[in-house]
Design a protein around this motif. Structure first.
Motif, mmCIF file in Angstrom:
data_model
loop_
_atom_site.group_PDB
_atom_site.id
_atom_site.type_symbol
_atom_site.label_atom_id
_atom_site.label_comp_id
_atom_site.label_asym_id
_atom_site.label_seq_id
_atom_site.Cartn_x
_atom_site.Cartn_y
_atom_site.Cartn_z
ATOM 1 N N GLY A 1 0.793 -1.222 0.000
ATOM 2 C CA GLY A 1 0.000 0.000 0.000
ATOM 3 C C GLY A 1 0.827 1.274 0.000
ATOM 4 O O GLY A 1 0.342 2.326 0.388
ATOM 5 N N GLU B 1 10.738 -3.325 7.903
ATOM 6 C CA GLU B 1 10.316 -2.543 9.065
ATOM 7 C C GLU B 1 8.850 -2.752 9.412
ATOM 8 O O GLU B 1 8.465 -2.615 10.566
ATOM 9 C CB GLU B 1 10.556 -1.048 8.801
ATOM 10 C CG GLU B 1 11.991 -0.647 9.077
ATOM 11 C CD GLU B 1 12.354 0.675 8.424
ATOM 12 O OE1 GLU B 1 11.472 1.356 7.878
ATOM 13 O OE2 GLU B 1 13.554 0.999 8.455
ATOM 14 N N PRO C 1 5.439 -3.883 10.656
ATOM 15 C CA PRO C 1 4.972 -4.960 11.540
ATOM 16 C C PRO C 1 3.945 -5.849 10.855
ATOM 17 O O PRO C 1 3.624 -6.913 11.351
ATOM 18 C CB PRO C 1 4.321 -4.213 12.702
ATOM 19 C CG PRO C 1 4.476 -2.776 12.434
ATOM 20 C CD PRO C 1 4.956 -2.570 11.054
ATOM 21 N N ASN C 2 3.418 -5.395 9.717
ATOM 22 C CA ASN C 2 2.406 -6.211 9.027
ATOM 23 C C ASN C 2 3.020 -7.304 8.162
ATOM 24 O O ASN C 2 2.303 -8.132 7.621
ATOM 25 C CB ASN C 2 1.542 -5.322 8.125
ATOM 26 C CG ASN C 2 0.643 -4.420 8.931
ATOM 27 O OD1 ASN C 2 0.472 -4.614 10.124
ATOM 28 N ND2 ASN C 2 0.091 -3.410 8.297
ATOM 29 N N GLN D 1 18.039 -5.565 14.658
ATOM 30 C CA GLN D 1 18.050 -5.506 16.111
ATOM 31 C C GLN D 1 16.652 -5.739 16.676
ATOM 32 O O GLN D 1 16.455 -6.524 17.583
ATOM 33 C CB GLN D 1 18.475 -4.085 16.452
ATOM 34 C CG GLN D 1 19.276 -3.903 17.670
ATOM 35 C CD GLN D 1 19.882 -2.502 17.630
ATOM 36 O OE1 GLN D 1 20.617 -2.151 16.704
ATOM 37 N NE2 GLN D 1 19.539 -1.687 18.601
ATOM 38 N N LYS D 2 15.698 -5.034 16.082
ATOM 39 C CA LYS D 2 14.322 -5.165 16.551
ATOM 40 C C LYS D 2 13.779 -6.564 16.254
ATOM 41 O O LYS D 2 13.119 -7.174 17.084
ATOM 42 C CB LYS D 2 13.463 -4.105 15.869
ATOM 43 C CG LYS D 2 12.117 -3.947 16.491
ATOM 44 C CD LYS D 2 11.350 -2.840 15.829
ATOM 45 C CE LYS D 2 10.855 -3.294 14.473
ATOM 46 N NZ LYS D 2 10.293 -2.204 13.674
ATOM 47 N N CYS E 1 14.453 -9.382 18.532
ATOM 48 C CA CYS E 1 13.692 -9.405 19.797
ATOM 49 C C CYS E 1 12.234 -9.766 19.565
ATOM 50 O O CYS E 1 11.409 -9.632 20.464
ATOM 51 C CB CYS E 1 13.727 -8.047 20.471
ATOM 52 S SG CYS E 1 15.339 -7.530 20.962
ATOM 53 N N SER E 2 11.895 -10.181 18.367
ATOM 54 C CA SER E 2 10.484 -10.430 18.066
ATOM 55 C C SER E 2 9.932 -11.556 18.931
ATOM 56 O O SER E 2 10.613 -12.526 19.222
ATOM 57 C CB SER E 2 10.345 -10.808 16.604
ATOM 58 O OG SER E 2 9.068 -11.342 16.378
ATOM 59 N N PRO E 3 8.652 -11.447 19.327
ATOM 60 C CA PRO E 3 8.059 -12.553 20.085
ATOM 61 C C PRO E 3 7.763 -13.763 19.200
ATOM 62 O O PRO E 3 7.456 -14.826 19.715
ATOM 63 C CB PRO E 3 6.759 -11.959 20.625
ATOM 64 C CG PRO E 3 6.501 -10.739 19.835
ATOM 65 C CD PRO E 3 7.775 -10.296 19.215
ATOM 66 N N GLU F 1 23.766 -3.188 18.214
ATOM 67 C CA GLU F 1 23.503 -4.104 19.328
ATOM 68 C C GLU F 1 23.389 -5.546 18.847
ATOM 69 O O GLU F 1 23.162 -6.455 19.648
ATOM 70 C CB GLU F 1 22.186 -3.717 20.007
ATOM 71 C CG GLU F 1 22.224 -2.396 20.777
ATOM 72 C CD GLU F 1 23.155 -2.479 21.961
ATOM 73 O OE1 GLU F 1 23.229 -3.559 22.577
ATOM 74 O OE2 GLU F 1 23.838 -1.482 22.247
ATOM 75 N N ARG G 1 25.431 -8.574 20.459
ATOM 76 C CA ARG G 1 25.070 -8.925 21.827
ATOM 77 C C ARG G 1 23.719 -9.659 21.858
ATOM 78 O O ARG G 1 23.541 -10.660 22.548
ATOM 79 C CB ARG G 1 24.994 -7.661 22.685
ATOM 80 C CG ARG G 1 25.544 -7.840 24.090
ATOM 81 C CD ARG G 1 25.708 -6.514 24.784
ATOM 82 N NE ARG G 1 24.611 -5.614 24.505
ATOM 83 C CZ ARG G 1 23.417 -5.690 25.094
ATOM 84 N NH1 ARG G 1 23.195 -6.611 26.007
ATOM 85 N NH2 ARG G 1 22.455 -4.839 24.784
ATOM 86 N N PRO H 1 14.275 -19.987 24.101
ATOM 87 C CA PRO H 1 13.520 -21.205 24.450
ATOM 88 C C PRO H 1 13.239 -22.108 23.241
ATOM 89 O O PRO H 1 12.947 -23.284 23.408
ATOM 90 C CB PRO H 1 12.206 -20.661 25.014
ATOM 91 C CG PRO H 1 12.147 -19.236 24.644
ATOM 92 C CD PRO H 1 13.522 -18.758 24.358
#
Lengths: 836, 600
Positions: free
Chosen positions: A403, A458, A460-461, A507-508, A511-513, A546, A549, A558
């Motif tokens: 879009g 970038e 989130p969708n 980096q982001k 860390c994604s769930p 980052e 690290r 996990p």
């Protein structure tokens, strides 16, 4: 046939023909047929039936049954076909009147069992098997079999229908090639009788009004032109060409979609592709008349051909690229970019209407993109694609899908509305993008391409699979960018900025769930380091972010897949952080010992196999690239790894450890001098024993031998094979082939006794269970002398052959098969006895 | 059918529906975006805010410098924040018979309506709506009242003066209607007028219409409403969600066969998929904390926070954040966390089944038990003793103009290690941050709005097939910032009818029928004649009796008997006298036959 089998066979036949037996296991019957097929092919004489009269008796007794079970009847039909494949045996079975009762009008064909698809399938297969000689051909043609086979082309069972069509092709070819001395030509068009029957039926059904009859004939022709490249096929074609041409234009017959494969098979046949004119005119006409969805596969098929007139190729390219062209035109102001295609050669109305419909837009685009990917994956592409416009079109699709594009035309708005958030199209477009980047360097568009990719990274969708593909395309793009920036300082600036953006988003994502996202982020990082680790800009951007690290943190994720990917990433990262002497100064945060300790901890304690396998592979890679320090360090390192892995439950980890050992051996031997290649046996018996001693001592100290010998008896075969291969290679270094024989006698020394024990134990394959940990049984695996002796004494070749035999080599034999069948019968007999 | 549109905010609606003889107010949302024009109310004296320069007009006039302050190029009103009320002049609000509330966010203007307009009717809402609505109001009143501000600015509202101000103050609408926050007694008085209802409960209004709340799937106790008479059905859809979050799922089936469907409260961020945003929220949170920074989440004390806590519950261990404290600070934090656990019947199926195990339906109970989540009424008191950094703080108000959040913005704003993550979609995050500029803190915008998006709406409309759709004008065109996204508007046939603030709509539906009952004795006396196959006619002579919007046909009184006695006469006085019935004709005259008969 062995004597044992010959003895068993009559009982097996009797059992199979016994109607009281339950239906036999289908796989057994299939194996049995395979065996008969091998026997029959090996010896076409009468011997097989003469030596085993039980076979004909079996057929006769099945025929005598009032209600044979479908599976046994089908088996019988196929068996008879196999036997009748040679003319001699055919005549024999004819005399016994078996064939006519099996395949003729009065056979199963007209009985109730014909309802069962397996019987019909057995009938077709049986006929196919016997169809190797003229008597069989005549037997069938005269008995009206052709009609049966023609009807079976429309069988509800797809297997039967397809086999029937295949059979007709086989019979036609056989008839033309065996029944005439001179095959028909355009001048002398005289077909043998059987072929004439088949051709007549093909022509009739093509002219009939029945869509299914037309479909059968087209399928048959497709098969014929696909498998037979003889010149007479052209004569056949000339008789039906007009009719087939009419299918393209006549709307009443829905046969267009069937034509694609027919034309493609013909285009691949030298009979047609070399002709001037008519055939290619038909292809051109097909490209014009078929709908875009139908024409796509034809176009891509043509573009893959090396022999094809240039104008047809251009036409095909036009058809294929038309959706991409429409996208480009729909998105841009008129005249802003030239489209992909010259307007005069393309009529976009059909494609535009498909693209503006919700139901067809995504599927047409996905089809086109899949075709493009297929073309781009070819090493030699016979056609030149308009790469830049193609890339622009791909970028447009990707922007429509998220879009980000405001289209200038009404068509553009419609397409954009349909495509927003369409994952299918996103995935396909990204695949093509990756393939395109593999192929071509883009200077001008790379900046805007990164904008598009970064927007995907970038957002989130973006779905996890789309993200993964975006990462793959981005990695390719970054590698390309690096090549550009070597030559141009302007690109160096751009690269720096792009790398910063990429690491920020990475980096982001780390860390994604969502674990899939973390996993593909790590994979992306691993690939990047692999290709760009020598680039200063890259290393600086990476180390100042980052990302390193966060990556180390993920060693404790996990999710086991993520841990495994983190291990690979850390393994690659180490090349920049620890192993590179020129690496930029970094703080204490990157501690080599800590990292190794962490990886070793994963190797010894991680409950899942993937991370442990990953650690072993990383260690092997480090070792291969010579990153584990001096030899002594390496020795300790390898020794530690071996001891950790020895009892691992996952065989891939143990196999990985053997690979590590192999690399270590090569590494050690190379480092200590001659010979250069460890797998080349040394040239004379007087090779420097000093060196040998040194290697030996190292290997013994590292406890290599106990690991290798234990692995020989590993319950998982690949491990044993690998260990054996390594030991053989090592032996090659100690015993030149000429000296081997003499030293194979173990002496009477205490060490000799131990080796004799070892040899016995290895033969029994029980070492893994009874492995002496404390040098019991007299074998000292850390004693260089004993080990040299062991290498010389133990027959590693024999072990090697033994290990290479497949594990079912005993069970696979025909004898075992026959016994199996009898065993099932045996249980029935026993049960019967119980009843009394 | 009339609809008076009192609010222009599509997600904080306030409409009045005149239907048959009733006047029904649908929601009374309070537009709080007006507060963004005000300076924040700091809990402790903020040197930065108090030193902001007064605003001076271009000609150098300084008469407004006490009322307006300038901060990083923006001008703010230095006064107690005020809210933009629904339109009160469009119709006499004292005539409103009932108010139907669809969810707790849409009742924040209730005290202004019930306490200031002469309203005497009843308010209907579900129990969780009332309880959580009360918490929201309590938090609002508390956060404004505990920072008393002596000064009240009004000069800038003068129309002549307002024209001279910079945007956005210049363009602020209806500033004369802006009001200060209500008080707790007013809240209590307003809430006392509410009558509790349950899903699918049928409530009769004066016999004329029946209203029914249906689950809307958006929040605890949130509802859509059906307003129907015997022959007409209006559905009011406000703030609904089809996602599987904590509340009971949306009841779509009951919305079928509506004549008019009023559609409000769609997602405010149609381009952001809530799942993606939750992922974004978690990623940014983890990244900040791992880098040693603090995370501030400005939020309401109920709603999305429950889902966020649930996501974090699953995420923190895997992300290695088990040692990071989570603080939830609000005067109503405790009640909110506890209330959520007791409304079992209003929860989704999964959570309901937990109650029978028995387990608390929301996992935040475990977070509290294990000391990972701590809640405090305010930053004063216990919190200051327990406070450890790095940490994650959830607190209000999302406008960043009042509440404890102001303190954390001042405290953490200077460090780039910290991050503020906006999850509530009601306020523009850039406007919210304006008075804190320049800001070193990282800002992340992850609006989580679970309400219907346009794809879901078009599916819903296809499913329930209303004859007419009425919606705010914002939904009939693409968002102004993305004019090419024609997919972000309602697409249905016939096209929806749109409304804007202060408009009166005549709904495109005419009433054609009314239900009338016939008494059994009267029905017995009817003699239907079949005039066409399947159609029978009978003449009826009766008396129409109307009471409480119910109509009944009764037997006509018998012809008056000659008076027998005085007593009898008095009885027959009550009924009108009737002459004997004449035969009635119906249908067209068969002319030929008629003429022939005449000729005879």
């Amino acid at each position: 046939m062995t004597r044992e089998c010959a003895l068993l066979l009559p009982r097996v036949c009797a059992a199979l023909a016994d109607p009281r037996q339950p239906g036999s296991d289908d796989t057994c019957l299939e194996k049995l047929l395979d065996w008969f097929r091998d026997l029959a092919e090996f010896d076409p004489t009468m011997k097989l039936v003469e030596d085993n009269p039980c076979l004909t008796e079996f057929i006769a007794s099945v025929l005598a049954l009032p209600e044979p079970s479908p599976s046994i009847l089908s088996f019988t039909l196929r068996l008879a076909g196999i036997l009748a494949a040679s003319e001699n045996r055919f005549q024999h079975l004819q005399q016994e009147k078996l064939l006519v009762r099996l395949f003729g009008r009065d056979g199963p064909l007209n009985s109730a069992v014909w309802e069962d698809a397996s019987v019909r399938s057995g009938w077709v297969e049986g006929v196919h098997s016997m169809m190797h000689h003229q008597p069989a051909l005549h037997f069938l043609c005269n008995g009206g079999g052709i009609d049966v086979i023609f009807t079976l082309q429309g069988d509800p069972s797809l297997f039967v229908a397809s086999a029937a069509s295949q059979l007709l092709v086989h019979m036609l070819t056989l008839s033309v090639e065996s029944e005439t001395t001179k095959p028909p030509s355009t001048k002398d068009c005289h077909w043998p009788a059987c072929a004439q029957m088949i051709i007549k039926r093909i022509e009739d059904s093509l002219q009939s009004s029945s869509a299914s009859h037309i479909e059968w004939s087209l399928k048959l022709l497709t098969r014929l032109f696909g498998s037979c490249r003889a010149t007479w096929t052209e004569v056949l074609w000339l008789g039906i060409a007009k009719q087939i041409e009419s299918f393209l234009t006549e709307e009443t017959v829905q046969a267009q979609h069937m034509l694609v494969n027919l034309l493609l098979n013909m285009a691949r046949s030298p009979v047609f592709c070399d002709t001037e004119g008519n055939f290619w005119a038909l292809v051109t006409s097909a490209l014009e008349h078929l709908t875009p969805v139908q024409a796509g596969p034809l176009a891509v098929g043509i573009l893959r051909l090396y022999k094809c007139p240039q104008d047809v190729r251009i036409q095909a390219l036009t058809v294929l690229l038309q959706p991409m062209d429409c996208i480009l035109r729909a998105a841009s102001q008129p005249l802003e970019y030239a489209g992909l295609l010259d307007e005069s050669v393309s009529d976009p109305i059909a494609v535009e209407s498909l693209l503006s419909s919700k139901s067809s837009c995504a599927s047409l685009l996905c089809q086109t993109l899949a075709h493009l990917e297929e073309l781009l994956s070819l090493i030699l592409l016979p056609v030149d694609l308009p790469y830049t416009s193609l890339l622009r079109s791909l970028m447009t699709i990707l922007q429509f899908c998220n879009g980000f594009l405001s289209p200038a035309s009404p068509l553009g708005s419609t397409i954009s509305r349909i495509l927003i958030n369409c994952f299918r199209v996103q995935r396909s477009a990204l695949d093509v993008l990756a393939a395109l980047l593999e192929r071509k360097r883009y200077d001008t568009l790379i900046g805007s391409l990164f904008d598009v990719l970064l927007a995907y990274l970038e957002s989130p969708n973006t779905s996890p699979t789309v993200l993964k593909k975006t990462f793959q395309a981005t990695a390719k793009c970054l590698v390309r960018l690096q090549e550009l920036s070597y030559s141009n300082s302007q690109w160096q600036q751009a690269e720096k900025k792009i790398l910063e953006d990429v690491f920020l988003v990475l980096q982001k994502r780390l860390c994604s769930p969502c674990w899939e996202v973390r996993d593909s982020s790590l994979e992306f990082l691993t690939v990047l380091i692999k290709y760009l680790r020598d680039k200063d800009e890259f290393r600086q951007s990476l180390l100042s972010s980052e990302v390193p690290r966060l990556t180390e943190n993920l060693l404790e994720d996990p999710e086991s897949y993520v841990r495994a990917s983190a291990v690979f990433a850390v393994g690659q990262l180490a090349f920049i952080t620890y192993f590179d002497p020129e690496s930029p100064v970094i703080g204490n945060q990157y501690n080599k010992e800590n990292t190794i300790a962490k990886l070793q901890e994963i190797l010894s304690t991680d409950p899942e196999g993937f991370p442990r396998r990953a650690v072993i592979r990383v260690f092997t890679k480090w070792l291969r690239e010579g990153c584990t320090g001096q030899l002594e360090d390496t020795e300790q390192f390898v020794s530690r790894v071996i001891q950790t892995v020895e009892h691992d439950l996952d065989w891939e980890v143990r196999l990985g450890a053997l690979e590590l050992v192999e690399v270590f051996c090569i590494h050690t031997i190379c480092q200590l001098g001659l010979p250069k290649c460890p797998y080349a046996p040394v040239s004379s018996a007087v090779t420097s024993s000093i060196h040998q001693n040194e290697w030996l001592q190292i290997f013994c100290r590292a406890k290599l031998f106990s690991f290798l010998f234990r692995s020989l008896c590993d319950c998982d075969k690949p491990v044993g094979q690998k260990a054996c291969k390594i030991l053989l290679a090592l032996r090659g270094n100690f015993y030149p082939i000429s000296t081997l024989k003499d030293s194979q006698e173990a002496g009477d020394s205490p060490a000799g006794h131990g080796i004799a024990w070892l040899q016995r134990t290895l033969r029994q394959g029980s070492l893994a269970q009874n492995f002496p940990t404390d040098g019991g049984n007299g074998v000292d695996f850390q004693d260089p002398e004993s080990m040299v002796l062991a290498l010389g004494t133990i027959d590693l070749e024999e072990l090697h052959d033994e290990l290479n035999k497949s594990s079912d080599h005993v069970e696979k034999s025909p004898q075992s098969l026959l016994q199996d069948i009898l065993a099932t019968v045996g249980t029935i007999e026993e049960n019967e006895a119980d009843c009394y | 059918f009339f609809q008076y549109c009192l609010s222009g905010h599509p997600t904080l609606p306030c409409n009045v529906l005149k239907f048959k003889s009733t006047t029904i107010m649908l929601d009374c949302g309070l537009d709080m975006t007006s507060t963004l024009n005000f300076l924040p109310l700091p809990l402790v004296q903020s040197p930065r805010l108090s030193k902001l320069p007064g605003w001076v007009l271009k000609d150098g006039s300084t008469f407004l410098d006490k009322e307006l302050k300038e901060c990083s190029g923006h001008v703010f009103v230095d006064s107690v924040p005020e809210f933009c009320l629904p339109e009160t002049e469009l119709l006499d609000l004292s005539t409103v018979d009932v108010i139907l509330i669809s969810n707790y966010h849409c009742m924040m203007a209730l005290p202004y309506i019930t306490e200031y307009t002469g309203f005497t009717g009843t308010v209907y809402a579900t129990e969780p709506t009332v309880q959580i609505g009360r918490l929201l109001m309590e938090e609002l009143v508390n956060s404004i009242e505990r920072v008393p501000k002596s000064q009240s600015a009004s000069m800038w509202k003068n129309k002549e003066v307002q024209r001279l101000l910079p945007a956005p103050l210049k363009d602020a609408v209806e500033v004369s209607m802006w009001r200060k926050c209500y008080t707790m007694p007013e809240v209590n008085a307003a809430l006392s007028k509410i009558q509790l209802v349950g899903y699918s409960q049928k409530i009769e209004l004066f016999g004329a219409v029946q209203v029914t709340p249906l689950s809307s799937g958006y929040a605890l106790g949130s509802s859509n409403w059906i307003i129907q008479s015997h022959y007409e059905k209006v559905s009011y859809v406000s703030g609904s969600s089809l996602l599987t979050t904590h509340p009971q799922p949306m009841d779509q089936a009951s919305l079928k066969n509506s004549d008019v469907l009023i559609l409000t409260g769609l997602t405010q961020i149609p381009t952001a998929n809530p799942d993606g945003m939750v992922g974004e929220f978690c990623s940014n949170l983890a990244m900040t904390v791992r880098n040693g920074g603090n995370v501030l989440v400005p939020c309401y004390p109920s709603g999305v926070i429950y889902d966020l806590l649930e996501c974090l519950y699953q995420y923190i261990d895997s992300a290695g954040l088990s040692n990071v404290p989570f603080y939830f600070i609000s005067p109503v934090a405790n009640s909110s966390l506890e209330f959520s656990q007791i409304f079992a019947e209003w929860l989704c199926h999964n959570k309901q089944t937990k109650v029978y195990l028995p387990e608390p339906p929301f996992p935040h109970a475990e977070l509290i038990q294990t000391n990972k989540l701590k809640h405090y009424p305010s930053i004063h008191g216990d919190f200051s003793n327990d406070f450890k950094q790095p940490c994650v703080v959830f607190t209000g108000h999302p406008s960043l103009r009042f509440g404890d959040v102001v303190h954390f913005m001042e405290l953490w704003g200077k460090s780039s290690l910290n991050t503020v993550i906006f999850t509530e979609p009601d306020f523009s995050y850039l406007d919210a941050l304006a008075p804190y500029q320049p800001l070193a803190m990282k800002c992340v915008y992850c609006p989580i709005d679970t309400r219907l998006n346009f794809i879901q709406v078009s599916k819903l409309l296809k499913e329930v097939q209303p004859l007419h759709v009425v919606c705010p004008e914002q939904y009939t065109q693409p968002p102004p910032t993305q004019s090419h996204r024609t997919d972000l508007m309602i697409d249905c046939q016939p096209p929806p009818m749109s409304y804007r603030r202060a408009e009166v709509l005549t709904l495109p539906y005419k009433r054609r029928y009314e239900k009338i009952e016939i008494m059994p004795e009267l029905a017995d006396s009817l003699v239907p004649l079949e005039v066409k196959p399947g159609i029978s006619l009978a003449t009826v002579s009766a008396v129409l009796h109307t009471k409480d919007n119910k109509h009944v046909l009764q037997l006509p009184p018998k012809p008056p008997q000659p008076p027998a006695s005085k007593k009898r006469k008095r009885v027959s006085d009550d009924v009108p006298e009737c002459k004997p019935l004449k035969p009635l004709l119906s249908g067209s005259i068969p002319v030929d036959q008629f003429v022939q008969t005449l000729e005879k």
